[in-house]
Enzyme design. Structure first.
Site, PDB file in Angstrom:
ATOM      1  N   VAL A 125     -17.417  28.148  49.096  1.00 51.30           N
ATOM      2  CA  VAL A 125     -18.051  29.432  49.417  1.00 51.30           C
ATOM      3  C   VAL A 125     -18.819  29.263  50.719  1.00 51.30           C
ATOM      4  O   VAL A 125     -19.625  28.345  50.873  1.00 51.30           O
ATOM      5  CB  VAL A 125     -19.001  29.878  48.298  1.00 51.30           C
ATOM      6  N   CYS A 212     -31.751  16.056  36.541  1.00 47.44           N
ATOM      7  CA  CYS A 212     -32.046  14.921  35.663  1.00 47.44           C
ATOM      8  C   CYS A 212     -33.199  14.095  36.201  1.00 47.44           C
ATOM      9  O   CYS A 212     -33.022  12.966  36.668  1.00 47.44           O
ATOM     10  CB  CYS A 212     -30.814  14.048  35.471  1.00 47.44           C
ATOM     11  N   THR A 359     -30.237  20.011  33.894  1.00 48.06           N
ATOM     12  CA  THR A 359     -29.514  18.989  33.138  1.00 48.06           C
ATOM     13  C   THR A 359     -28.295  19.649  32.486  1.00 48.06           C
ATOM     14  O   THR A 359     -28.246  20.869  32.320  1.00 48.06           O
ATOM     15  CB  THR A 359     -30.375  18.351  32.026  1.00 48.06           C
ATOM     16  N   ALA A 360     -27.334  18.814  32.072  1.00 51.14           N
ATOM     17  CA  ALA A 360     -26.154  19.350  31.384  1.00 51.14           C
ATOM     18  C   ALA A 360     -26.541  19.985  30.059  1.00 51.14           C
ATOM     19  O   ALA A 360     -25.949  20.987  29.636  1.00 51.14           O
ATOM     20  CB  ALA A 360     -25.132  18.238  31.168  1.00 51.14           C
ATOM     21  N   ALA A 361     -27.548  19.402  29.384  1.00 48.16           N
ATOM     22  CA  ALA A 361     -27.999  19.973  28.119  1.00 48.16           C
ATOM     23  C   ALA A 361     -28.569  21.369  28.321  1.00 48.16           C
ATOM     24  O   ALA A 361     -28.391  22.258  27.483  1.00 48.16           O
ATOM     25  CB  ALA A 361     -29.042  19.058  27.481  1.00 48.16           C
ATOM     26  N   CYS A 393     -33.423  14.904  27.921  1.00 51.71           N
ATOM     27  CA  CYS A 393     -33.327  13.694  28.736  1.00 51.71           C
ATOM     28  C   CYS A 393     -33.212  12.490  27.815  1.00 51.71           C
ATOM     29  O   CYS A 393     -34.227  12.053  27.256  1.00 51.71           O
ATOM     30  CB  CYS A 393     -34.545  13.555  29.641  1.00 51.71           C
TER      31      CYS A 393
END
Length: 450
Positions: A125, A212, A359-361, A393
């Site tokens: 983009v 993270c 974070t991915a969570a 984490c």
């Protein structure tokens, strides 16, 4: 540490009060909230719509959002825009840099997770035009939309550190776990050499928001443990440089880490931000309240400043004022991830200008909320879906142990397994979740199944 060692850790579960069968049941039910299912945005029956939905970014947040939308809508046009063909499992970078996983563990293909019926434009983009309801790709192609989800991730601004040369990561004691899978592996080699010889190890985090935020702490603990295992801890000095007056944004976690660092002989400096490195002389210069301070090192783990990608920073989507304006994070409501000025725009993951959630969570819990609000707009209803800032984490504190720290916007600890996993205890099961259980769940998240 190889897979046989990890298997032995699982077999030793009884010492922690859980046998292998109990662990497997727990793993099937959930691991550190990534495996738990939030209120789902998926409808029992699909909603018919001709809406044009464009998702900028095909990382964790973009793919997960596409999967949820594809499961909910019939007839809609869903388009992902991202130039990178490889997909990186970024939570695994620390494991690669710790010698626990090979580089291949974190690399796959974006198209492996592309939902049926979703188009992928393999371009970057170049520009966002929210007033014109379109974005423009690097080749100049306009992509119009009715709804936009921005999930571009963030920019690692190594250029902001004078003297930093990313090509040198892995050489002459220079490490940096964030750059790429290859550089995470190169960092492992540099750190391993340091663990063999000792000297001064320098660790830090940047003065910006970052993904993270526990990773710099994890790597300090991991390095300390390798030194001990190789009998060289007495030959080494480890120095952690915090960017502000805390080691972790959650006060109770800060205090726990401070105590662990004190117990393991890690020196802590507060209010220090890396300004420059002299790679040849192995010299780092930090900005402090009293002026520049030099630190000689034998190994350094450089964490660069992190900012929104340039097309976002240069667009009207960014925060216009306040603490997130300078680095260009997108101006969204922190509870529904909808843009505050452009109601048909949402932001997910690292690029969202919210107090927690890189974070991915966090993505796991953000995506269903934003998707439900988007669907509500299509269906002419109100959504009550709410994101409370959940962030997780798995903080590795030594090889074979970790603390599963979960918290929200208010810095409350929100453990997923109260009575089973104490959030501030160093446990083998938190380690196994990080090293074995979370990646399969992450992949399920990308496919909209978790």
């Amino acid at each position: 540490m190889d897979h046989q060692t990890l298997a032995k850790i699982v077999d030793d579960a009884g010492r922690q009060g859980l046998n292998r069968r109990s662990f497997l049941r727990l793993g099937a039910a959930g691991a550190g909230s990534l495996l738990l299912t939030p209120a789902s945005a998926r409808a029992a029956t699909k909603t018919r719509s001709s809406a044009r939905i464009v998702i900028a970014g095909a990382g964790a947040a973009g793919l997960a959002a596409a999967s949820h939308l594809a499961a909910c809508l019939e007839g809609a046009s869903i388009t992902l825009v991202d130039a990178r063909k490889e997909h990186f499992y970024q939570p695994g970078f620390t494991l690669v840099a710790a010698g626990i996983k090979p580089m291949s563990y974190v690399v796959s293909a974006t198209r492996d997770y592309l939902p049926a019926g979703v188009e992928l434009i393999e371009e970057a983009v170049a520009e966002f035009d929210p007033e014109g309801n379109k974005l423009v790709t690097a080749s100049g192609k306009p992509v119009p939309y009715d709804y936009l989800i921005v999930a571009t991730g963030l920019k690692l601004d190594y250029a902001a550190i004078a003297g930093m040369e990313v090509e040198q990561i892995g050489n002459n004691g220079l490490g940096s776990i964030y750059h790429s899978p290859a550089k995470a592996e190169a960092t492992w080699r540099a750190m391993s050499n340091f663990a063999d010889t000792g000297g001064v190890g320098v660790f830090l985090r940047p003065g910006t928001e970052m993904k993270c935020a526990g990773a710099p702490l994890k790597y300090t603990f991991i390095t300390d443990d390798y030194l001990r295992r190789r009998g060289n801890r007495g030959k080494a000095e480890l120095v952690y440089n915090a960017n502000n007056k805390a080691l972790f944004s959650v006060p109770i976690v800060h205090e726990k880490v401070r105590m662990l660092f004190e117990d393991r002989g890690v020196k802590v400096n507060y209010e220090r931000i890396l300004e420059s490195v002299d790679i040849g002389r192995k010299l780092a210069v930090f900005k402090t309240p009293i002026g520049p301070v030099e630190l000689q090192y034998d190994f350094i783990n450089v964490i660069p400043p992190m900012r929104a990608p340039d097309p976002v920073r240069n667009s009207p989507l960014r925060w216009q004022e306040g603490g997130w304006a300078n680095d260009g994070w997108i101006e969204v409501d922190k509870h529904n991830l909808r843009h505050k000025r452009f109601a048909n725009v949402f932001a997910l993951g690292d690029v969202a200008g919210v107090p927690k959630g890189k974070t991915a969570a966090s993505v796991k819990w953000q995506v269903p909320v934003a998707v439900d609000h988007l669907l509500a707009s299509i269906e002419g209803r109100e959504s009550s879906a709410h994101y409370g800032g959940y962030t997780s984490c798995p903080l590795i504190t030594r090889l074979g142990q970790a603390m599963l720290v979960e918290f929200d916007y208010k810095d409350n600890l929100v453990p997923s397994f109260p009575g089973v996993i104490a959030p501030l205890e160093e446990l083998w099961i938190s380690w196994v979740m990080k090293t074995m259980a979370l990646k399969p769940t992450y992949i399920s998240m990308l496919r909209g199944r978790a």
